[in-house]
Design an enzyme around this catalytic site. Structure first.
Site, PDB file in Angstrom:
ATOM      1  N   LYS A   1       7.543  10.846   2.753  1.00 47.10           N
ATOM      2  CA  LYS A   1       6.905  12.171   2.436  1.00 47.10           C
ATOM      3  C   LYS A   1       6.104  12.458   3.848  1.00 47.10           C
ATOM      4  CE  LYS A   1       6.185  10.389  -2.231  1.00 47.10           C
ATOM      5  NZ  LYS A   1       6.828   9.213  -1.987  1.00 47.10           N
TER       6      LYS A   1
ATOM      7  N   CYS B   1       5.381   6.891  -8.608  1.00 50.08           N
ATOM      8  CA  CYS B   1       6.762   6.754  -9.163  1.00 50.08           C
ATOM      9  C   CYS B   1       6.763   6.097 -10.128  1.00 50.08           C
ATOM     10  CB  CYS B   1       7.735   6.275  -7.850  1.00 50.08           C
ATOM     11  SG  CYS B   1       7.437   4.657  -7.477  1.00 50.08           S
TER      12      CYS B   1
END
Length: 403
Positions: free
Chosen positions: A64, A322
């Site tokens: 990311k 997640c």
């Protein structure tokens, strides 16, 4: 001998490809990075323009972070933090492989950047023997917070009570109900059994340390940190996770240059913290216990306190996980909005995932409200279920703006 000791079960053999495409590992190295769709969406939700100063609080392995650097066109600065040398090295290696120069990787515990960001009332509830929970394990690095669900002197986590002790935070019942929801959706028999066979509230109350023990523990932690700081000064440098700047800054020597992180310094912050990872797939079994889910929530809320302290007025914070656990997702969004009046929930565009959960009804008929209908449409939930048209991992994204 092998046949006699074989376990019963079901074996699978892949006879055809799931995806009709060749392996991409190592393909166009330095130019192409494989990444899950929700992770890409998280970076685009923060959307820092070129020239920005960004904080990625839990950056490893760096996917990311690299996506943010691409959006910034490699212009500006991204402070990518993580707690271990190995994780920081992974971030540096990925940045080097992709030719990214705007990433500064720091070995830093993001839950302790601003010394007074986490209020004493939050810490006092969690004090237990001078250890703290980070990720799936209990750390011994001198943090001053630890889960109540672990009895002092015991290596096994306590079972959680069926009723909610008055000494625990109000979100205890929300987490319990979120785990009941997960049990229903995924059939986690182990977690469901732990809930049904949980001990009484008195077991948790007994596990709380006495005020005297908490005071002595805090003194030991403080003395140990002071010894480390003095030793670092003799060596001619100060580590970021040990130095407390009078103005609330942390300093670190990285490549010969001093790096400081200060209160309200960043307009863009990504908090993709440690979570139960119950959205990752493929996964054939799930051994997560209720106490471990609670430990993740503790760490996530410590990080939220730090993120809000570091965020400048008008700045944006993206919180992502997640996991499909609402206790780590919608419940944490509710906690942030109720705890920090300066935060408002804004649309986490581009909206590709589904809406968040508003409430949960447990078996006894009680309801736990997480988000309003309007708030649920501002966040994104990716659920790996047959009814979901997007074939992705489980993921959650929320975006806040500070007044």
């Amino acid at each position: 001998e092998c046949a006699s000791s074989a376990q019963h079960g079901v074996a699978f053999e892949m006879v055809s490809r799931i995806f009709d495409m060749p392996a991409c590992e190592g393909l166009l190295e330095g130019q192409l990075v494989l990444q899950n769709l929700p992770s890409i969406v998280a970076a685009h939700a923060l959307a820092p323009p070129p020239g920005s100063t960004v904080l990625d609080m839990c950056a490893a392995p760096g996917g990311k972070t690299a996506a943010l650097a691409a959006l910034m066109q490699n212009q500006g600065c991204i402070y990518a933090c993580d707690r271990t040398h190995k994780k920081v090295d992974n971030i540096k290696q990925l940045a080097h492989k992709l030719g990214i120069t705007c990433i500064t990787a720091l070995k830093l515990d993001s839950s302790r950047i601003i010394p007074d960001a986490v209020p004493p009332s939050f810490k006092a509830t969690l004090l237990a023997g001078g250890k703290s929970v980070q990720g799936n394990a209990v750390s011994k690095e001198g943090d001053d917070a630890a889960p109540i669900a672990k009895r002092v002197g015991s290596s096994k986590p306590e079972q959680l009570p069926e009723t909610t002790p008055s000494v625990l935070p109000q979100w205890w019942s929300a987490l319990r109900r979120s785990v009941e929801w997960i049990c229903t959706k995924t059939g986690l028999a182990a977690a469901k059994k732990e809930i049904n066979q949980a001990a009484s509230a008195a077991a948790i109350r007994k596990s709380l340390v006495s005020p005297e023990l908490a005071r002595k523990t805090a003194e030991r932690v403080k003395n140990r940190q002071e010894r480390k700081r003095r030793a670092a000064e003799k060596r001619g440098h100060v580590r970021a996770d040990e130095a407390h700047h009078p103005a609330g800054k942390k300093q670190r020597v990285d490549g010969g240059a001093a790096v400081s992180l200060a209160r309200e310094q960043f307009k863009y912050i990504l908090l993709d913290g440690p979570c139960s990872a119950m959205g990752l797939r493929p996964r054939l079994n799930q051994t997560m216990e209720m106490s471990q889910l609670w430990q993740h929530v503790v760490v996530q809320r410590q990080l939220l306190h730090q993120a809000v302290a570091l965020l400048s007025p008008g700045g944006f914070l993206v919180y992502s996980t997640c996991t499909i656990n609402p206790g780590e997702n919608e419940s944490n969004v509710r906690y942030a909005l109720d705890t920090f009046p300066c935060l408002s929930l804004v649309e986490a565009a581009p909206l590709i995932g589904g809406p968040g959960f508003c409430m949960h009804t447990s078996k006894d008929g009680t309801m736990e409200h997480w988000l309003s209908e309007e708030e649920s449409r501002l966040v994104q939930r990716f659920d790996p279920t047959p009814t979901n048209d997007l074939d992705t991992i489980g993921f959650f994204i929320a975006k806040f703006q500070k007044a």
